[in-house]
Design a protein around this motif. Structure first.
Motif, PDB file in Angstrom:
ATOM      1  N   GLU A  53     -41.631 -38.154 -57.409  1.00 16.33           N
ATOM      2  CA  GLU A  53     -42.722 -37.607 -58.216  1.00 16.33           C
ATOM      3  C   GLU A  53     -42.241 -37.042 -59.546  1.00 16.33           C
ATOM      4  O   GLU A  53     -43.055 -36.810 -60.448  1.00 16.33           O
ATOM      5  CB  GLU A  53     -43.461 -36.527 -57.429  1.00 16.33           C
ATOM      6  CG  GLU A  53     -44.222 -37.052 -56.230  1.00 16.33           C
ATOM      7  CD  GLU A  53     -45.014 -35.973 -55.521  1.00 16.33           C
ATOM      8  OE1 GLU A  53     -44.895 -34.791 -55.934  1.00 16.33           O
ATOM      9  OE2 GLU A  53     -45.737 -36.289 -54.569  1.00 16.33           O
TER      10      GLU A  53
ATOM     11  N   GLN B   2     -56.775 -38.161 -52.824  1.00 12.17           N
ATOM     12  CA  GLN B   2     -56.612 -37.841 -54.237  1.00 12.17           C
ATOM     13  C   GLN B   2     -57.065 -36.403 -54.519  1.00 12.17           C
ATOM     14  O   GLN B   2     -58.122 -35.972 -54.098  1.00 12.17           O
ATOM     15  CB  GLN B   2     -57.415 -38.816 -55.095  1.00 12.17           C
ATOM     16  CG  GLN B   2     -57.193 -38.634 -56.588  1.00 12.17           C
ATOM     17  CD  GLN B   2     -57.893 -39.712 -57.404  1.00 12.17           C
ATOM     18  OE1 GLN B   2     -58.573 -40.571 -56.867  1.00 12.17           O
ATOM     19  NE2 GLN B   2     -57.730 -39.665 -58.712  1.00 12.17           N
TER      20      GLN B   2
ATOM     21  N   ILE C 166     -40.553 -43.230 -53.654  1.00 14.33           N
ATOM     22  CA  ILE C 166     -41.223 -42.719 -54.855  1.00 14.33           C
ATOM     23  C   ILE C 166     -40.647 -41.345 -55.159  1.00 14.33           C
ATOM     24  O   ILE C 166     -40.481 -40.516 -54.254  1.00 14.33           O
ATOM     25  CB  ILE C 166     -42.749 -42.600 -54.651  1.00 14.33           C
ATOM     26  CG1 ILE C 166     -43.386 -43.975 -54.462  1.00 14.33           C
ATOM     27  CG2 ILE C 166     -43.397 -41.898 -55.839  1.00 14.33           C
ATOM     28  CD1 ILE C 166     -44.876 -43.908 -54.148  1.00 14.33           C
TER      29      ILE C 166
ATOM     30  N   HIS D 174     -40.308 -38.697 -61.512  1.00 17.95           N
ATOM     31  CA  HIS D 174     -40.168 -39.819 -62.434  1.00 17.95           C
ATOM     32  C   HIS D 174     -41.471 -40.047 -63.196  1.00 17.95           C
ATOM     33  O   HIS D 174     -42.547 -39.678 -62.711  1.00 17.95           O
ATOM     34  CB  HIS D 174     -39.786 -41.088 -61.673  1.00 17.95           C
ATOM     35  CG  HIS D 174     -38.365 -41.078 -61.180  1.00 17.95           C
ATOM     36  ND1 HIS D 174     -37.888 -41.977 -60.244  1.00 17.95           N
ATOM     37  CD2 HIS D 174     -37.308 -40.264 -61.484  1.00 17.95           C
ATOM     38  CE1 HIS D 174     -36.611 -41.741 -60.016  1.00 17.95           C
ATOM     39  NE2 HIS D 174     -36.242 -40.704 -60.745  1.00 17.95           N
ATOM     40  N   PRO D 175     -41.428 -40.667 -64.351  1.00 19.04           N
ATOM     41  CA  PRO D 175     -42.653 -40.959 -65.108  1.00 19.04           C
ATOM     42  C   PRO D 175     -43.603 -41.844 -64.308  1.00 19.04           C
ATOM     43  O   PRO D 175     -43.163 -42.691 -63.516  1.00 19.04           O
ATOM     44  CB  PRO D 175     -42.135 -41.686 -66.350  1.00 19.04           C
ATOM     45  CG  PRO D 175     -40.706 -41.303 -66.463  1.00 19.04           C
ATOM     46  CD  PRO D 175     -40.209 -41.091 -65.063  1.00 19.04           C
ATOM     47  N   GLU D 176     -44.890 -41.646 -64.522  1.00 16.52           N
ATOM     48  CA  GLU D 176     -45.890 -42.408 -63.784  1.00 16.52           C
ATOM     49  C   GLU D 176     -45.745 -43.902 -64.026  1.00 16.52           C
ATOM     50  O   GLU D 176     -45.930 -44.721 -63.113  1.00 16.52           O
ATOM     51  CB  GLU D 176     -47.296 -41.941 -64.184  1.00 16.52           C
ATOM     52  CG  GLU D 176     -48.406 -42.603 -63.383  1.00 16.52           C
ATOM     53  CD  GLU D 176     -49.775 -42.071 -63.728  1.00 16.52           C
ATOM     54  OE1 GLU D 176     -50.769 -42.584 -63.189  1.00 16.52           O
ATOM     55  OE2 GLU D 176     -49.862 -41.143 -64.568  1.00 16.52           O
ATOM     56  N   TRP D 177     -45.371 -44.289 -65.277  1.00 11.49           N
ATOM     57  CA  TRP D 177     -45.255 -45.712 -65.570  1.00 11.49           C
ATOM     58  C   TRP D 177     -44.152 -46.359 -64.737  1.00 11.49           C
ATOM     59  O   TRP D 177     -44.261 -47.533 -64.341  1.00 11.49           O
ATOM     60  CB  TRP D 177     -44.984 -45.955 -67.071  1.00 11.49           C
ATOM     61  CG  TRP D 177     -43.644 -45.458 -67.568  1.00 11.49           C
ATOM     62  CD1 TRP D 177     -43.361 -44.261 -68.144  1.00 11.49           C
ATOM     63  CD2 TRP D 177     -42.401 -46.174 -67.507  1.00 11.49           C
ATOM     64  NE1 TRP D 177     -42.029 -44.157 -68.449  1.00 11.49           N
ATOM     65  CE2 TRP D 177     -41.411 -45.325 -68.075  1.00 11.49           C
ATOM     66  CE3 TRP D 177     -42.024 -47.423 -67.042  1.00 11.49           C
ATOM     67  CZ2 TRP D 177     -40.076 -45.699 -68.185  1.00 11.49           C
ATOM     68  CZ3 TRP D 177     -40.697 -47.804 -67.141  1.00 11.49           C
ATOM     69  CH2 TRP D 177     -39.730 -46.951 -67.709  1.00 11.49           C
TER      70      TRP D 177
ATOM     71  N   THR E 285     -43.194 -45.387 -61.668  1.00 11.30           N
ATOM     72  CA  THR E 285     -43.715 -45.533 -60.309  1.00 11.30           C
ATOM     73  C   THR E 285     -44.656 -46.717 -60.217  1.00 11.30           C
ATOM     74  O   THR E 285     -44.586 -47.522 -59.268  1.00 11.30           O
ATOM     75  CB  THR E 285     -44.441 -44.246 -59.879  1.00 11.30           C
ATOM     76  OG1 THR E 285     -43.523 -43.152 -59.896  1.00 11.30           O
ATOM     77  CG2 THR E 285     -45.030 -44.388 -58.489  1.00 11.30           C
ATOM     78  N   ASN E 286     -45.542 -46.847 -61.208  1.00  7.79           N
ATOM     79  CA  ASN E 286     -46.484 -47.970 -61.211  1.00  7.79           C
ATOM     80  C   ASN E 286     -45.755 -49.306 -61.301  1.00  7.79           C
ATOM     81  O   ASN E 286     -46.161 -50.293 -60.676  1.00  7.79           O
ATOM     82  CB  ASN E 286     -47.462 -47.827 -62.368  1.00  7.79           C
ATOM     83  CG  ASN E 286     -48.431 -46.679 -62.167  1.00  7.79           C
ATOM     84  OD1 ASN E 286     -48.672 -46.238 -61.042  1.00  7.79           O
ATOM     85  ND2 ASN E 286     -48.990 -46.174 -63.259  1.00  7.79           N
TER      86      ASN E 286
END
Length: 535
Positions: A132, A242, A130, A134-137, A139-140
């Motif tokens: 961090e 979190q 992963i 990179h865009p969240e989309w 990673t998802n």
């Protein structure tokens, strides 16, 4: 009718003031880690609120408050501190979070300065990475493609539900508790601690690949153990990070502030060697030694009404008289964790991880078992990777060159060797680790008994271990964190103040019994309240 805890506290406090305002309860706390510092702080706070008189002495065998929460200074420079262990906590860690704010300490993002790329390595290859940045989309999408659409969400829901049950322990209906075992049973947490993390995840539909890679890598960095060897609550606690934060300058400052604000008599460099009843049989005498080279133990000049043992008893070296404990203190097998922190201008050599030379290795490496490993492969089950984690903490300035260097931390079951570091960094590391042409400019290795080996269990050491004697470390086999240790410190403080109030009013343990019965009536309401907080 719902039990009004605040009203009861005010009423009992008034009675305590009327009947016992002239009586002073002398309390000894042994150990100034998270539990001992919290016990001292909350004894002062709760006793003041209740109008009762306590006189607390806090004994610590080292010159450091905070126990296993400790910073290490890169290049021995206090202006460049890094967490040696106990690196983070989260906002739902109410004792730590609220104390940090109350003391005016500055929170920081623990990821600032660390490497943005995290990889999970099985000793052969990186099974997942992963970035961090990179865009969240993106990673998802990577998570979806590797682990499927259901495993991540089921794991998230399971963590939320389990931590929601645990958080009820903070509420008036379930706090304080005289028996950790009974409280865990009431909250149905023994159903989580009684099985392995692997079984708990599988029984709740979390996919095997997601569990064995992502969750197990987090369990290994947090508890140096694999999912089949640890109980479900520790597995869930490993994932519940979190909103992680840390205190600027070191998390130990929370506990140092607790101790300093407690009005306790703080005895640093003072080791307790023995506890026994005095000639009257009603108070406790304590033997101590002082200094880095202690001599013959001497009797501390104060006799105590209560004793709180706030460190793992098996490591304390304390002898006790035959009437001190009414129950046997359990000996728990602790993890021996090697923590190695060093600085270097070099980055990790790609070939160490079987990567081609043109691909940079992740700066944060968590590990999991290889397919050929079993949960007990290698020392303590570390398997083919040989270490639990390898992370980049940030940058530090070398005072000799005025250049910034990478600060690295390794968790491992055995001491890190010069050969290992030579392969990792791509240079020759001498037996002294530093000096000459070594790629390492500063180096520090420490061994901790960091936390218990948390195999499945449904019974735990209760906090009351004798008449007037309390023990905090039983909670570590339940869930070992800075927060839970501080929570147990607060718990025994509340139990002692309640006992003082009950003795002053002649009510015995009626107040505690009323609180216990009320917790059974109101448990469902608290559950939904905490669920909404988590969501």
């Amino acid at each position: 009718m719902k039990f009004d805890f605040k009203l009861a506290t005010v009423a009992a406090g008034f009675l305590g003031y009327v009947f016992a305002q002239s009586a002073e309860r002398k309390i000894a706390i042994i150990g100034a880690g998270a539990a001992g510092s919290a016990a001292a702080y909350f004894l002062n706070q709760l006793a003041t609120e209740a109008g009762v008189n306590v006189n607390v002495t806090l004994f610590e065998k080292t010159n450091h408050i905070g126990g296993r929460s400790i910073t290490i200074n890169a290049f021995d420079d206090p202006a460049q501190p890094f967490e040696q262990g106990a690196s983070i906590f989260v906002p739902i860690n109410y004792v730590l979070y609220e104390s940090m704010n109350a003391f005016g300490l500055t929170p920081r993002d623990p990821d600032v300065g660390s490497d943005p790329v995290m990889g999970i390595w099985d000793g052969n290859s990186f099974v997942f990475t992963i970035n961090e940045n990179h865009p969240e989309w993106w990673t998802n999408l990577k998570i979806l493609l590797r682990y499927g659409p259901t495993a991540p969400q089921k794991a998230k829901d399971l963590v939320t539900a389990t931590i929601g049950r645990f958080l009820q322990m903070y509420t008036p209906q379930f706090f304080p508790f005289e028996s950790l075992t009974e409280r865990a049973e009431q909250l149905n947490l023994t159903a989580v601690t009684g099985v392995t993390g692997q079984h708990f995840l599988a029984a709740n539909g979390v996919g095997t690949l997601y569990a064995n890679e992502l969750i197990q890598s987090l369990a290994r960095v947090n508890y140096a153990s694999n999912l089949p060897n640890m109980h479900g609550l520790c597995a869930m606690g490993s994932v519940a990070a979190q909103g992680a934060i840390a205190v600027q300058g070191g998390n130990w400052q929370i506990f140092d502030e607790m101790a300093q604000r407690s009005d306790a008599h703080i005895q640093l460099d003072t080791a307790v060697t023995a506890i026994d009843k005095d000639s009257s049989g009603t108070k406790f005498e304590i033997q101590t030694t002082s200094g880095s080279t202690p001599g013959t133990p001497s009797t501390y000049p104060t006799s105590f009404d209560n004793v709180i043992i706030a460190n793992p008893f098996q490591f304390s070296g304390i002898s006790v008289g035959e009437d001190v404990f009414s129950t046997t203190l359990e000996t728990i097998d602790y993890v021996q964790l090697h923590v190695t922190i060093f600085t270097s201008t070099k980055k990790f050599k790609p070939s160490f991880f079987n990567l081609p030379s043109w691909i940079s290795a992740p700066g944060a490496v968590l590990t999991t078992l290889a397919k050929t490993d079993t949960p007990t492969s290698g020392p303590d089950g570390v398997g083919k990777p040989g270490f639990w984690s390898l992370t980049t903490l940030g940058k530090a300035t070398n005072p000799q060159t005025n250049q910034q260097e990478n600060v690295y931390k390794i968790f491992s079951p055995e001491a890190v060797t010069p050969s290992f570091l030579s392969d990792l960094l791509g240079g020759t590391v001498p037996s002294t680790f530093t000096g000459g042409s070594s790629p390492i400019s500063w180096y520090k290795a420490t061994v901790f008994h960091s936390y218990p080996k948390t195999s499945p269990r449904t019974t735990f050491q209760d906090p009351i271990v004798g008449e007037g004697v309390y023990y905090t470390s039983g909670i570590e086999a339940f869930l070992s964190t800075m927060e839970t240790s501080a929570l147990m410190g607060k718990n025994v403080a509340r139990l002692i103040v309640d006992d003082i109030l009950a003795a002053g009013s002649g009510s015995g343990s009626k107040m505690v019994k009323s609180r216990e019965s009320d917790s059974e009536r109101d448990s469902q309401g608290v559950w939904w309240e905490k669920q909404s907080v988590l969501n």
